[in-house]
Enzyme design. Structure first.
Site, PDB file in Angstrom:
ATOM      1  N   GLU A 193       0.747  -1.224   0.038  1.00  0.00           N
ATOM      2  CA  GLU A 193      -0.082   0.008   0.018  1.00  0.00           C
ATOM      3  C   GLU A 193       0.831   1.283   0.132  1.00  0.00           C
ATOM      4  O   GLU A 193       0.925   2.125   0.922  1.00  0.00           O
ATOM      5  CB  GLU A 193      -1.033   0.078   1.079  1.00  0.00           C
ATOM      6  N   GLU A 377      -5.589  -8.495   0.722  1.00  0.00           N
ATOM      7  CA  GLU A 377      -6.162  -8.216   2.076  1.00  0.00           C
ATOM      8  C   GLU A 377      -7.708  -7.808   1.679  1.00  0.00           C
ATOM      9  O   GLU A 377      -8.055  -7.128   0.987  1.00  0.00           O
ATOM     10  CB  GLU A 377      -5.511  -7.066   2.589  1.00  0.00           C
TER      11      GLU A 377
HETATM   12  C1  GCO Z   1      -3.203  -1.589   5.802  1.00  0.00           C
HETATM   13  C2  GCO Z   1      -2.495  -2.744   6.104  1.00  0.00           C
HETATM   14  C3  GCO Z   1      -3.101  -3.377   7.035  1.00  0.00           C
HETATM   15  C4  GCO Z   1      -4.191  -2.985   8.074  1.00  0.00           C
HETATM   16  C5  GCO Z   1      -5.503  -3.438   7.350  1.00  0.00           C
HETATM   17  C6  GCO Z   1      -6.773  -2.696   7.957  1.00  0.00           C
HETATM   18  O1  GCO Z   1      -3.839  -1.508   4.620  1.00  0.00           O
HETATM   19  O2  GCO Z   1      -3.378  -0.566   6.618  1.00  0.00           O
HETATM   20  O3  GCO Z   1      -2.170  -3.568   4.970  1.00  0.00           O
HETATM   21  O4  GCO Z   1      -2.013  -3.462   7.902  1.00  0.00           O
HETATM   22  O5  GCO Z   1      -4.201  -3.457   9.105  1.00  0.00           O
HETATM   23  O6  GCO Z   1      -5.408  -2.705   6.009  1.00  0.00           O
HETATM   24  O7  GCO Z   1      -6.672  -1.400   7.975  1.00  0.00           O
END
Ligand code: GCO
Length: 471
Positions: A193, A377
């Protein structure tokens, strides 16, 4: 995804209907998710679960500094102990195995595996070697992210992602780690990200290192993407058999009305959240609309950078959580118009599975060279409690079922999606929200470190068992 405090609302999830309880989870018989070559796993990240921040030569990261700064993280929480995974990794691998999960996405902590001169830290490297060896022994596919936000503080002290040199230091780190771990990793992701690192870290200051300037955000993004592009050929050379890619969070923006201005606003929202990252990676250029939205923020780009950034990928990791409804905010911008009466999670994020489907189908149309996709994710936070030894996370079961269905629909519409990782294997340090927000399919009692499998995890395990039995 974006742990942007401004997106949090007080809305509570509505009660879930009874028919869901009758058949809580199993995908319908014609779902592509029954295909046994569709990888189903869970994800975590180093700073969110490991703890042991001062052990075995680990150096401070920007998240140690940020979370120690009063007012930055809810309740003053830090990742100092987290889920104590650094010491409990064997039990955690057993947990993954007992659930039948086929893949595990984890990240390596850069400040754990190198010293301040960039030389290897053996003890830190050994931790990941032991962990990856055990996962392999258990037949679990490993997806390793090199950078899930824990930049060594000594690099931030020299400008962090605002300093072009950090991109070259990242390539050195990628070189070191891929030599050390070659053959133990099924897929490498360079960055997790970059939108969050650049925008929340340097654009609005909600994340480490906590700087807030629009020009910083675009320059940090450029250096992050450059770091990625420099690392890809290094990973290819050192570990040819593995897949190489990157993980991007994506956001769905919908227009509050049918007016041209609101539709333009929704377009600009998606430029800012998606095209800002995907265009350079897949087209070798920044979207010009971005600089219409943020005039005067063009980053300094040197000759050859865009070509480096657009290095071919074996896969693209997609993290998806929610949609944002927006209206025009004058000639250039957009503003959030939160919808009333929609289902939300503990984060205040709207549950909107169609957004995942629509974005994937849209990317498949927009980018001629879209690589195979893994959903790296997807998941939700809920205020889960252990009652009589059980955690009944009904909303999560429903959430997962609906997002599985969105993935299935995108596959049927022609998108090449190869797998899905739940965020997250266990409750963990949710960045600026500390430990209050629980994303796990396994509950953590932070006072005892006891792990309790939630009902959602049981549902996933049951599905995986049934799917395995079909072979
Ligand atoms: C992000 C990360 C994760 C987070 C999840 C929930 O995208 O922030 O990859 O570490 O914990 O997305 O917010």
């Amino acid at each position: 995804m974006a742990n942007d405090a401004s997106t949090v609302s007080d809305a509570r999830p509505p009660a879930v209907s009874n028919d869901l309880l009758a058949d809580p989870f199993t995908p319908p018989a014609d779902s592509t998710l029954w295909r046994t070559n569709f990888l189903l796993g869970a994800a975590t990240a180093s700073y969110q679960i490991e703890g042991a921040v001062n052990e075995d030569g680990r150096l401070p990261s920007i998240w140690d500094t940020f979370s120690a700064t009063p007012g930055k993280v809810l309740a003053g929480d830090t990742g100092a102990v987290a889920c104590d995974h650094y010491h409990r990794w064997e039990a955690d691998v057993d947990l993954l195995t007992s659930l039948g999960l086929e893949g595990y996405r984890l990240s390596v902590a850069w400040p754990r595996v190198t010293d301040a001169a960039g030389k290897p830290n053996r003890k830190g490297l050994d931790f990941y070697k032991r962990l990856l060896a055990r996962l392999k022994e258990k037949g679990i596919q490993t997806f390793v992210t090199l950078y899930h936000w824990d930049l060594p503080q000594h690099l931030e002290d020299r400008g962090g992602w605002l300093n072009r040199d950090t991109a070259y230091r990242f390539a050195d780190y990628a070189d070191l780690i891929s030599r050390e771990l070659a053959g133990m990793v099924d897929a490498w992701a360079t960055l997790n990200e970059p939108w969050c690192s650049a925008y929340l870290g340097y654009g609005n200051g909600h994340h480490a290192p906590g700087l807030a300037d629009g020009r910083f955000a675009t320059q940090a993004m450029h250096h992050l993407l450059l770091a990625h592009g420099l690392a890809i050929p290094v990973l290819r050379a050192n570990d040819p058999a593995s897949q190489k890619g990157i993980v991007a969070n994506i956001g769905r923006g919908t227009a509050d009305s049918d007016s041209a201005a609101d539709r333009r606003a929704a377009h600009l929202f998606e430029v800012q959240h998606n095209a800002w990252i995907l265009d350079p990676l897949l087209k070798g250029e920044y979207p010009q609309d971005l600089f219409e939205l943020w005039p005067g923020t063009e980053p300094l780009v040197l000759d050859g950078d865009m070509q480096t950034i657009a290095a071919p990928l074996d896969f693209l990791g997609i993290n998806y959580y929610f949609r944002t409804n927006v209206a025009s905010d004058g000639a250039r911008g957009f503003r959030d118009v939160p919808l009333e009466g929609v289902e939300r999670t503990q984060m205040g994020w709207e549950v909107y599975p169609d957004g995942l489907r629509d974005l994937l189908i849209g990317f498949n149309r927009t980018y001629a060279n879209l690589p195979p996709i893994y959903i790296t994710e997807n998941g939700m936070a809920s205020d889960d409690k252990v009652v009589d030894g059980r955690v009944d996370d009904t909303q999560r079961i429903s959430f997962l079922k609906r997002h599985f269905s969105a993935v299935d629909q995108a596959i049927k519409a022609g998108v090449d999606i190869r797998g899905y990782f739940l965020w997250s294997l266990m409750d963990n340090f949710e960045w600026a929200f500390g430990y209050e927000r629980r994303f796990g399919i396994v509950h953590i009692d932070y006072s005892t470190q006891k792990r309790t499998v939630k009902r959602s995890a049981e549902c996933v395990a049951k599905f995986l068992k049934e799917r395995q039995a079909r072979i």
